[in-house]
Design an enzyme around this catalytic site. Structure first.
Site, PDB file in Angstrom:
ATOM      1  N   ILE A  35      37.967  40.304  34.051  1.00 12.48           N
ATOM      2  CA  ILE A  35      37.187  40.332  32.879  1.00 12.48           C
ATOM      3  C   ILE A  35      36.491  38.725  32.931  1.00 12.48           C
ATOM      4  O   ILE A  35      37.347  37.870  33.417  1.00 12.48           O
ATOM      5  CB  ILE A  35      37.875  40.537  31.629  1.00 12.48           C
ATOM      6  CG1 ILE A  35      38.969  39.720  31.350  1.00 12.48           C
ATOM      7  CG2 ILE A  35      37.709  42.129  31.660  1.00 12.48           C
ATOM      8  CD1 ILE A  35      39.444  40.231  29.842  1.00 12.48           C
ATOM      9  N   ASP A  84      44.231  37.662  33.098  1.00 10.53           N
ATOM     10  CA  ASP A  84      43.018  37.387  34.177  1.00 10.53           C
ATOM     11  C   ASP A  84      42.658  38.762  34.734  1.00 10.53           C
ATOM     12  O   ASP A  84      41.587  38.539  35.694  1.00 10.53           O
ATOM     13  CB  ASP A  84      43.952  36.570  35.303  1.00 10.53           C
ATOM     14  CG  ASP A  84      44.058  35.222  34.431  1.00 10.53           C
ATOM     15  OD1 ASP A  84      43.319  34.958  33.630  1.00 10.53           O
ATOM     16  OD2 ASP A  84      45.179  34.577  35.010  1.00 10.53           O
ATOM     17  N   GLU A  85      42.967  39.859  34.469  1.00 11.81           N
ATOM     18  CA  GLU A  85      42.446  41.146  35.193  1.00 11.81           C
ATOM     19  C   GLU A  85      41.717  41.994  34.203  1.00 11.81           C
ATOM     20  O   GLU A  85      40.569  41.599  33.782  1.00 11.81           O
ATOM     21  CB  GLU A  85      43.684  41.895  35.683  1.00 11.81           C
ATOM     22  CG  GLU A  85      44.205  41.035  36.952  1.00 11.81           C
ATOM     23  CD  GLU A  85      45.526  41.874  37.610  1.00 11.81           C
ATOM     24  OE1 GLU A  85      45.010  43.099  37.993  1.00 11.81           O
ATOM     25  OE2 GLU A  85      46.414  40.990  37.894  1.00 11.81           O
ATOM     26  N   MET A  86      42.368  43.045  33.293  1.00 14.76           N
ATOM     27  CA  MET A  86      41.824  43.718  32.408  1.00 14.76           C
ATOM     28  C   MET A  86      41.791  43.243  31.240  1.00 14.76           C
ATOM     29  O   MET A  86      41.108  43.410  30.221  1.00 14.76           O
ATOM     30  CB  MET A  86      42.349  45.009  32.550  1.00 14.76           C
ATOM     31  CG  MET A  86      41.818  45.659  34.043  1.00 14.76           C
ATOM     32  SD  MET A  86      42.584  47.306  34.487  1.00 14.76           S
ATOM     33  CE  MET A  86      41.438  48.629  33.669  1.00 14.76           C
TER      34      MET A  86
END
Length: 321
Positions: free
Chosen positions: A76, A118-120
């Site tokens: 994201i 840092d991902e979803m």
């Protein structure tokens, strides 16, 4: 130009649809009928990311063996992740997951990208709440689990879908099954190199070409290559620079390679193993088996590459050039 771009996007969506259809998990438009079919829907739904911008499939792209084409996928807010996204085919029966092996089950593996900021970037409690707020998902979870969405059954569903991503229809599989013409003469020579002179089989063994071990192949030097790998999960200094040996199934479509995506092609991977010191001369605690050059000729390296390509399932041929 806009028309050309729209055509490209539509073709890409069609390719993804063809790949997914090959795994045969969906059963029509009446909604999920089992865990795997519900998990497939969750896998492709951006609802599971904080800003609803990405899904699991944004980084695990179907037509690329459920890997990514970037060295570091973007989460994201376009935040780069810290490691290359590996393919997730043929994960059934694996004892650990991620490059550092920090997850011991597919369910735990499914959780980590969702909650990673840092991902979803979505707390799992919020993800569950979102699902229970949607009428369609309330129906689906009632149908499959006889109750509302929970952390446990959300992860069970995604893991069940991931377990369907098994592939065993490559030229290599047909060759092993008795079809002598399934491999080219070059790939056959490459197979002999794989189990012989090139010593690949030492780590990439078994049906899925992984011994499910961790190895230090020299891609950690503490200066320019600083990812500690397995050490990050265990805090054991002897694990510095160790990474999980990945499966070579579908390897022709999962570039770039290694935990940091530093090699763009199989040719580059083979060149590294042929003479590691030529590329990374100061790797710390590199496996002793890599201390001497393999001395593969250019022709042998091509043969080895052709064998590796032959480990890729036919359903992914549309993306390999």
């Amino acid at each position: 130009m806009k028309l050309r771009k729209m055509i490209f996007i539509l073709l890409g969506m069609l390719c993804a649809g063809v790949i997914i259809a090959g795994f045969n998990t969906s059963k029509g438009s009446d909604g999920p009928l089992n865990k795997a079919q519900l998990g497939e829907k969750l896998f492709f739904d951006p609802l599971l990311s904080k800003d609803r911008s990405i899904s699991c499939a944004s980084c695990h792209i179907p037509q690329f063996g459920f890997a990514d084409t970037l060295a570091f996928s973007k989460g994201i807010h376009h935040t780069p992740t810290k490691r290359n996204t590996p393919g997730i085919t043929n994960l059934s029966g694996r004892p650990n997951f991620f490059w550092d092996g920090r997850a011991a089950s597919l369910e735990d593996q499914a959780l980590q990208p969702i909650i990673n900021p840092d991902e979803m970037g979505l707390p799992i409690e919020e993800a569950v709440q979102r699902l229970n707020e949607q009428e369609s998902y309330r129906l689906y979870f009632q149908q499959v689990f006889n109750g509302p969405a929970t952390t446990k059954n959300v992860l069970q569903a995604i893991a069940a879908f991931e377990r369907t991503l098994e592939t065993a229809n490559s030229p290599y599989d047909r060759y092993i099954a008795g079809n002598d013409s399934a491999l080219t003469a070059s790939a056959i020579r490459g197979r002999l190199l794989f189990i012989g002179k090139a010593n690949c089989n030492n780590c990439h063994s078994g049906e899925d070409f992984t011994a499910d071990r961790f190895k230090n192949i020299g891609l950690y030097n503490g200066t320019t290559l600083t990812d500690p790998g397995r050490y990050e999960a265990t805090k054991d200094s002897t694990h510095l620079g160790f990474f999980k040996v990945p499966s070579l199934r579908n390897v022709a479509v999962t570039a770039p390679y290694m935990h940091n995506g530093m090699f763009k092609t199989l040719k580059e991977v083979i060149a590294y193993y042929n003479e590691p010191n030529h590329i990374v001369h100061d790797g710390i605690n590199r496996d002793l088996s890599l201390n001497k050059p393999l001395n593969l000729s250019a022709a042998e390296m091509t043969d080895l590459e052709n064998f590796l390509v032959a480990l890729t399932d036919d359903r992914f041929k549309v993306t390999h050039h």
